[in-house]
Write a protein that holds these residues in place. Structure first.
Motif, PDB file in Angstrom:
ATOM      1  N   MET A   1       0.854  -1.178   0.000  1.00  0.00           N
ATOM      2  CA  MET A   1       0.000   0.000   0.000  1.00  0.00           C
ATOM      3  C   MET A   1       0.894   1.233   0.000  1.00  0.00           C
ATOM      4  N   SER A   2       0.595   2.185  -0.855  1.00  0.00           N
ATOM      5  CA  SER A   2       1.394   3.402  -0.931  1.00  0.00           C
ATOM      6  C   SER A   2       1.156   4.260   0.303  1.00  0.00           C
ATOM      7  N   ALA A   3       2.157   5.097   0.610  1.00  0.00           N
ATOM      8  CA  ALA A   3       2.035   5.982   1.773  1.00  0.00           C
ATOM      9  C   ALA A   3       0.846   6.929   1.631  1.00  0.00           C
ATOM     10  N   ALA A   4       0.533   7.350   0.404  1.00  0.00           N
ATOM     11  CA  ALA A   4      -0.582   8.278   0.192  1.00  0.00           C
ATOM     12  C   ALA A   4      -1.926   7.637   0.486  1.00  0.00           C
ATOM     13  N   ALA A   5      -2.003   6.318   0.409  1.00  0.00           N
ATOM     14  CA  ALA A   5      -3.268   5.627   0.659  1.00  0.00           C
ATOM     15  C   ALA A   5      -3.432   5.234   2.124  1.00  0.00           C
ATOM     16  N   ARG A   6      -2.342   5.261   2.893  1.00  0.00           N
ATOM     17  CA  ARG A   6      -2.436   4.880   4.300  1.00  0.00           C
ATOM     18  C   ARG A   6      -3.081   5.994   5.108  1.00  0.00           C
ATOM     19  N   PRO A   7      -3.900   5.629   6.081  1.00  0.00           N
ATOM     20  CA  PRO A   7      -4.613   6.644   6.854  1.00  0.00           C
ATOM     21  C   PRO A   7      -3.725   7.336   7.877  1.00  0.00           C
ATOM     22  N   ILE A   8      -4.199   8.466   8.325  1.00  0.00           N
ATOM     23  CA  ILE A   8      -3.676   9.130   9.513  1.00  0.00           C
ATOM     24  C   ILE A   8      -4.725   8.893  10.583  1.00  0.00           C
ATOM     25  N   LEU A   9      -4.298   8.427  11.751  1.00  0.00           N
ATOM     26  CA  LEU A   9      -5.227   8.197  12.853  1.00  0.00           C
ATOM     27  C   LEU A   9      -5.148   9.379  13.807  1.00  0.00           C
ATOM     28  N   LEU A  10      -6.267  10.072  13.953  1.00  0.00           N
ATOM     29  CA  LEU A  10      -6.383  11.189  14.877  1.00  0.00           C
ATOM     30  C   LEU A  10      -7.142  10.706  16.102  1.00  0.00           C
ATOM     31  N   VAL A  11      -6.508  10.786  17.257  1.00  0.00           N
ATOM     32  CA  VAL A  11      -7.140  10.390  18.512  1.00  0.00           C
ATOM     33  C   VAL A  11      -7.441  11.682  19.270  1.00  0.00           C
ATOM     34  N   GLU A  12      -8.704  12.076  19.226  1.00  0.00           N
ATOM     35  CA  GLU A  12      -9.124  13.383  19.748  1.00  0.00           C
ATOM     36  C   GLU A  12     -10.555  13.308  20.250  1.00  0.00           C
ATOM     37  N   ASP A  13     -10.783  13.730  21.488  1.00  0.00           N
ATOM     38  CA  ASP A  13     -12.129  13.683  22.056  1.00  0.00           C
ATOM     39  C   ASP A  13     -12.867  15.011  21.979  1.00  0.00           C
ATOM     40  N   ASN A  14     -12.161  16.109  21.815  1.00  0.00           N
ATOM     41  CA  ASN A  14     -12.791  17.422  21.813  1.00  0.00           C
ATOM     42  C   ASN A  14     -13.356  17.707  20.427  1.00  0.00           C
ATOM     43  N   PRO A  15     -14.706  17.850  20.310  1.00  0.00           N
ATOM     44  CA  PRO A  15     -15.306  18.076  18.986  1.00  0.00           C
ATOM     45  C   PRO A  15     -14.775  19.322  18.283  1.00  0.00           C
ATOM     46  N   ALA A  16     -14.494  20.381  19.042  1.00  0.00           N
ATOM     47  CA  ALA A  16     -13.969  21.598  18.422  1.00  0.00           C
ATOM     48  C   ALA A  16     -12.567  21.367  17.861  1.00  0.00           C
ATOM     49  N   ASP A  17     -11.716  20.655  18.618  1.00  0.00           N
ATOM     50  CA  ASP A  17     -10.360  20.365  18.133  1.00  0.00           C
ATOM     51  C   ASP A  17     -10.398  19.385  16.964  1.00  0.00           C
ATOM     52  N   LEU A  18     -11.331  18.453  17.003  1.00  0.00           N
ATOM     53  CA  LEU A  18     -11.496  17.509  15.897  1.00  0.00           C
ATOM     54  C   LEU A  18     -11.882  18.263  14.627  1.00  0.00           C
ATOM     55  N   ASP A  19     -12.845  19.156  14.742  1.00  0.00           N
ATOM     56  CA  ASP A  19     -13.268  19.952  13.592  1.00  0.00           C
ATOM     57  C   ASP A  19     -12.126  20.842  13.099  1.00  0.00           C
ATOM     58  N   LEU A  20     -11.421  21.453  14.024  1.00  0.00           N
ATOM     59  CA  LEU A  20     -10.295  22.317  13.665  1.00  0.00           C
ATOM     60  C   LEU A  20      -9.218  21.523  12.919  1.00  0.00           C
ATOM     61  N   THR A  21      -8.927  20.334  13.395  1.00  0.00           N
ATOM     62  CA  THR A  21      -7.915  19.496  12.746  1.00  0.00           C
ATOM     63  C   THR A  21      -8.365  19.097  11.351  1.00  0.00           C
ATOM     64  N   ARG A  22      -9.606  18.690  11.224  1.00  0.00           N
ATOM     65  CA  ARG A  22     -10.117  18.320   9.892  1.00  0.00           C
ATOM     66  C   ARG A  22     -10.044  19.505   8.930  1.00  0.00           C
ATOM     67  N   ARG A  23     -10.472  20.665   9.395  1.00  0.00           N
ATOM     68  CA  ARG A  23     -10.429  21.854   8.532  1.00  0.00           C
ATOM     69  C   ARG A  23      -8.998  22.230   8.176  1.00  0.00           C
ATOM     70  N   ALA A  24      -8.088  22.094   9.131  1.00  0.00           N
ATOM     71  CA  ALA A  24      -6.683  22.416   8.864  1.00  0.00           C
ATOM     72  C   ALA A  24      -6.101  21.464   7.829  1.00  0.00           C
ATOM     73  N   PHE A  25      -6.416  20.183   7.937  1.00  0.00           N
ATOM     74  CA  PHE A  25      -5.915  19.216   6.956  1.00  0.00           C
ATOM     75  C   PHE A  25      -6.556  19.440   5.587  1.00  0.00           C
ATOM     76  N   GLU A  26      -7.828  19.775   5.564  1.00  0.00           N
ATOM     77  CA  GLU A  26      -8.479  20.085   4.280  1.00  0.00           C
ATOM     78  C   GLU A  26      -7.831  21.298   3.629  1.00  0.00           C
ATOM     79  N   ARG A  27      -7.558  22.305   4.427  1.00  0.00           N
ATOM     80  CA  ARG A  27      -6.940  23.518   3.886  1.00  0.00           C
ATOM     81  C   ARG A  27      -5.532  23.232   3.366  1.00  0.00           C
ATOM     82  N   SER A  28      -4.834  22.284   3.994  1.00  0.00           N
ATOM     83  CA  SER A  28      -3.482  21.948   3.532  1.00  0.00           C
ATOM     84  C   SER A  28      -3.504  20.833   2.487  1.00  0.00           C
ATOM     85  N   HIS A  29      -4.722  20.451   2.035  1.00  0.00           N
ATOM     86  CA  HIS A  29      -4.914  19.463   0.963  1.00  0.00           C
ATOM     87  C   HIS A  29      -4.293  18.105   1.305  1.00  0.00           C
ATOM     88  N   LEU A  30      -4.557  17.647   2.517  1.00  0.00           N
ATOM     89  CA  LEU A  30      -4.069  16.352   2.961  1.00  0.00           C
ATOM     90  C   LEU A  30      -4.592  15.257   2.048  1.00  0.00           C
TER      91      LEU A  30
END
Length: 142
Positions: A1-30
Motif C-alpha cells: 500500500m502506498s504511503a498516500a493511501a495509508r490513513p492518519i489516525l487522529l485520537v481526539e475527544d474534543n469536537p472543536a479540536d477535531l473539527d479544527l484538525t479536519r479543517r486544517a488538513f483540508e486547507r493543507s490538501h491532505l
C-alpha cells in the motif's frame, strides 16, 4: 500500500479540536484519509484490526487528555503490541507539563507538539505534520 493511501489516525475527544484538525488538513490538501478515535478505548480498538491485517496508519496524532483511557496509556499499549511498535506517534496536545512530555518520550512518542490555539497557526502546524510525516518521512513497511 502506498504511503498516500495509508490513513492518519487522529485520537481526539474534543469536537472543536477535531473539527479544527479536519479543517486544517483540508486547507493543507491532505491526501491521506483521516481515521478518528474519539477516546482512548477507541484508539486501542485499532490494535486488533492492525494485527488482523488492516493497514497501519502512516502516523497517529494522539491527544493525551482522553476519556476512558488516558493518551499515555494508549501510547504505552501501542508500543507493547507488535502491530503498534513501528507506527509513528505524534502527541498533539494542550499539555505542556514536563511530566507528560518526559513520559511520552519515555514511552516511545516520536514527537510532542503543543496544539496552537490560533486557527492559522494550527493550519501551519497541520501542514508541517503532513509535509514531514506524509511526504518526507519514509514510513515503516506494513
Amino acid at each position: 500500500m502506498s504511503a498516500a493511501a495509508r490513513p492518519i489516525l487522529l485520537v481526539e475527544d474534543n469536537p472543536a479540536d477535531l473539527d479544527l484538525t479536519r479543517r486544517a488538513f483540508e486547507r493543507s490538501h491532505l491526501a491521506n484519509p483521516l481515521q478518528v478515535a474519539r477516546d482512548g478505548q477507541e484508539a486501542l480498538d485499532f490494535v486488533p484490526r492492525w494485527a488482523a491485517g488492516d493497514p497501519l496508519p502512516l502516523v497517529v496524532l494522539l491527544d493525551l487528555k482522553l476519556p476512558r483511557v488516558h493518551g499515555l496509556e494508549v501510547l504505552r499499549r501501542y508500543r507493547e503490541h507488535p502491530a503498534g511498535r513501528t507506527v509513528p506517534v505524534v502527541v498533539l496536545t494542550t499539555s505542556d507539563e514536563d511530566v507528560d512530555i518526559d513520559t511520552a518520550y519515555r514511552l516511545g512518542a516520536n514527537s510532542y507538539i503543543l496544539k496552537p490555539v490560533d486557527f492559522d497557526m494550527f493550519v501551519h502546524v497541520a501542514g508541517q505534520i503532513e509535509l514531514y510525516w506524509c511526504a518526507l518521512n519514509t514510513a515503516p513497511r506494513q
